[in-house]
Scaffold this motif. Structure first.
Motif, PDB file in Angstrom:
ATOM      1  N   MET A   1       0.852  -1.198   0.000  1.00 54.99           N
ATOM      2  CA  MET A   1       0.000   0.000   0.000  1.00 54.99           C
ATOM      3  C   MET A   1       0.885   1.245   0.000  1.00 54.99           C
ATOM      4  N   GLN A   2       0.568   2.176  -0.881  1.00 50.52           N
ATOM      5  CA  GLN A   2       1.341   3.405  -0.970  1.00 50.52           C
ATOM      6  C   GLN A   2       1.078   4.277   0.243  1.00 50.52           C
ATOM      7  N   LYS A   3       2.153   4.770   0.846  1.00 49.62           N
ATOM      8  CA  LYS A   3       2.042   5.618   2.029  1.00 49.62           C
ATOM      9  C   LYS A   3       1.576   7.024   1.633  1.00 49.62           C
ATOM     10  N   LYS A   4       0.790   7.628   2.515  1.00 47.34           N
ATOM     11  CA  LYS A   4       0.333   8.993   2.296  1.00 47.34           C
ATOM     12  C   LYS A   4       1.349   9.983   2.853  1.00 47.34           C
ATOM     13  N   ALA A   5       1.292  11.211   2.359  1.00 46.56           N
ATOM     14  CA  ALA A   5       2.172  12.276   2.849  1.00 46.56           C
ATOM     15  C   ALA A   5       1.369  13.257   3.691  1.00 46.56           C
ATOM     16  N   LEU A   6       1.922  13.651   4.809  1.00 45.09           N
ATOM     17  CA  LEU A   6       1.304  14.664   5.654  1.00 45.09           C
ATOM     18  C   LEU A   6       1.627  16.058   5.116  1.00 45.09           C
ATOM     19  N   ASN A   7       0.733  17.008   5.375  1.00 46.02           N
ATOM     20  CA  ASN A   7       0.984  18.417   5.037  1.00 46.02           C
ATOM     21  C   ASN A   7       1.622  19.062   6.274  1.00 46.02           C
ATOM     22  N   ILE A   8       2.951  19.037   6.324  1.00 49.03           N
ATOM     23  CA  ILE A   8       3.669  19.380   7.555  1.00 49.03           C
ATOM     24  C   ILE A   8       4.000  20.865   7.612  1.00 49.03           C
ATOM     25  N   VAL A   9       3.596  21.503   8.708  1.00 52.19           N
ATOM     26  CA  VAL A   9       4.016  22.871   9.023  1.00 52.19           C
ATOM     27  C   VAL A   9       4.898  22.787  10.264  1.00 52.19           C
ATOM     28  N   PHE A  10       6.144  23.182  10.114  1.00 57.07           N
ATOM     29  CA  PHE A  10       7.050  23.173  11.264  1.00 57.07           C
ATOM     30  C   PHE A  10       7.102  24.565  11.869  1.00 57.07           C
ATOM     31  N   LEU A  11       6.771  24.649  13.139  1.00 56.36           N
ATOM     32  CA  LEU A  11       6.714  25.903  13.871  1.00 56.36           C
ATOM     33  C   LEU A  11       8.000  26.142  14.640  1.00 56.36           C
ATOM     34  N   ILE A  12       8.416  27.391  14.706  1.00 52.47           N
ATOM     35  CA  ILE A  12       9.494  27.815  15.608  1.00 52.47           C
ATOM     36  C   ILE A  12       8.885  28.950  16.410  1.00 52.47           C
ATOM     37  N   ALA A  13       8.386  28.634  17.606  1.00 49.79           N
ATOM     38  CA  ALA A  13       7.475  29.548  18.297  1.00 49.79           C
ATOM     39  C   ALA A  13       7.511  29.334  19.800  1.00 49.79           C
ATOM     40  N   GLY A  14       6.837  30.240  20.513  1.00 50.53           N
ATOM     41  CA  GLY A  14       6.785  30.191  21.962  1.00 50.53           C
ATOM     42  C   GLY A  14       5.522  29.527  22.478  1.00 50.53           C
ATOM     43  N   SER A  15       5.517  29.281  23.792  1.00 50.10           N
ATOM     44  CA  SER A  15       4.382  28.647  24.472  1.00 50.10           C
ATOM     45  C   SER A  15       3.800  29.604  25.501  1.00 50.10           C
ATOM     46  N   GLU A  16       2.494  29.556  25.688  1.00 47.76           N
ATOM     47  CA  GLU A  16       1.848  30.335  26.756  1.00 47.76           C
ATOM     48  C   GLU A  16       0.753  29.486  27.393  1.00 47.76           C
ATOM     49  N   PRO A  17       0.318  29.803  28.641  1.00 52.37           N
ATOM     50  CA  PRO A  17      -0.548  28.892  29.380  1.00 52.37           C
ATOM     51  C   PRO A  17      -2.020  28.958  29.027  1.00 52.37           C
ATOM     52  N   LEU A  18      -2.448  29.949  28.266  1.00 56.03           N
ATOM     53  CA  LEU A  18      -3.879  30.137  28.015  1.00 56.03           C
ATOM     54  C   LEU A  18      -4.412  29.242  26.901  1.00 56.03           C
TER      55      LEU A  18
END
Length: 274
Positions: free
Chosen positions: A1-18
């Motif tokens: 079976m042919q594998k599918k490809a994901l639509n990947i967005v790589f983030l370089i970002a910060g985190s916050e608690p909200l």
């Protein structure tokens, strides 16, 4: 079976608690738009809905190592940056991004908050312009950020926006106000055209992380293969609906989140989220 490809967005970002801004908002928007989100963490922000209390910067070597670990192994269909709180972090991130010239890059220059206060020093702003913008497919400043980058108030948006594309990048300037309307202006550096996206202002305080969600939506549609103008149009549709739905909810005592998890069938939404 042919594998599918994901639509990947790589983030370089910060985190916050909200959960309403930063990488949390990015991940929700990317997922809602049909992408796969991964992230290198740049900072940890302590805030409530009324104010930012503290920002802890991650070590530069750790930020770049996270990015290299993911991109070197898996790759991405688009890279999107969020908060990069110092010149040193921007320099490190730019060094990594240079290694991947074929991957589209959406650079969100997070330099001013919603009330116009500077979030980074002047040397960081210079680093954005000298190091990151030349690598960018698209930069996504709001009006206040655009004016900081220009060094003067916006006089004629259709001309000033082209100045922000002088590094060869396309630009969208968000949230230009006129009466009860808001407009975003896109300058497509490849075609030279300036396109206006207008919408009626929605009366809500639930707009924290709007810029993060919007730029992540655009990045997702770029990752899915949409041309720039179409990716921005799809991002506009997404953020308009997310703000509209978010306005229905109560969240804290200040600025709350948009709601990215809308559905075509509102009754289905209510069954899941009520």
């Amino acid at each position: 079976m042919q594998k599918k490809a994901l639509n990947i967005v790589f983030l370089i970002a910060g985190s916050e608690p909200l959960g309403s801004a930063g990488m949390q908002a990015d991940i929700k928007a990317i997922t809602a738009c049909g992408g796969y989100a991964a992230c290198a963490l740049t900072a940890i922000v302590d805030e409530d809905t009324q104010r930012v209390k503290n920002i802890f910067h991650m070590p530069v070597d750790l930020i770049t190592s996270q990015a290299e670990s993911f991109l070197g192994d898996i790759g991405a269909n688009c890279i999107k940056t969020g908060v990069l709180p110092s010149k040193a972090i921007i320099e490190g991130v730019a060094g990594v991004l240079k290694l991947y010239p074929s991957i589209p890059k959406v650079i969100d220059p997070v330099v001013v908050n919603s009330v116009g206060e500077r979030l980074v020093k002047d040397d960081a702003i210079e680093a954005y312009m000298n190091l990151l913008f030349p690598l960018a497919t698209l930069i996504t400043p709001n009006r206040r950020e655009a004016e900081v980058l220009l060094g003067h108030p916006i006089n004629d948006i259709r001309e000033d926006i082209k100045e922000l594309g002088r590094w060869g990048n396309s630009v969208i300037v968000k949230s230009m106000e006129h009466g009860n309307m808001l407009s975003d202006f896109l300058y497509n550096a490849q075609t030279g055209e300036v396109i206006e996206f207008s919408k009626e202002r929605i009366d809500t305080n639930n707009v924290n992380g709007t810029g993060d969600s919007f730029s992540s939506a655009i990045a997702t549609y770029i990752a899915k293969g949409y041309a720039l103008n179409d990716a921005v149009a799809k991002g506009e549709e997404f953020i308009g609906r997310a703000i509209s739905l978010g306005a229905e909810y109560e969240f804290g005592h200040g600025f709350g989140p948009v709601h990215p998890c809308f559905m075509e069938d509102k009754s289905a939404h209510e069954r899941i989220y009520s």
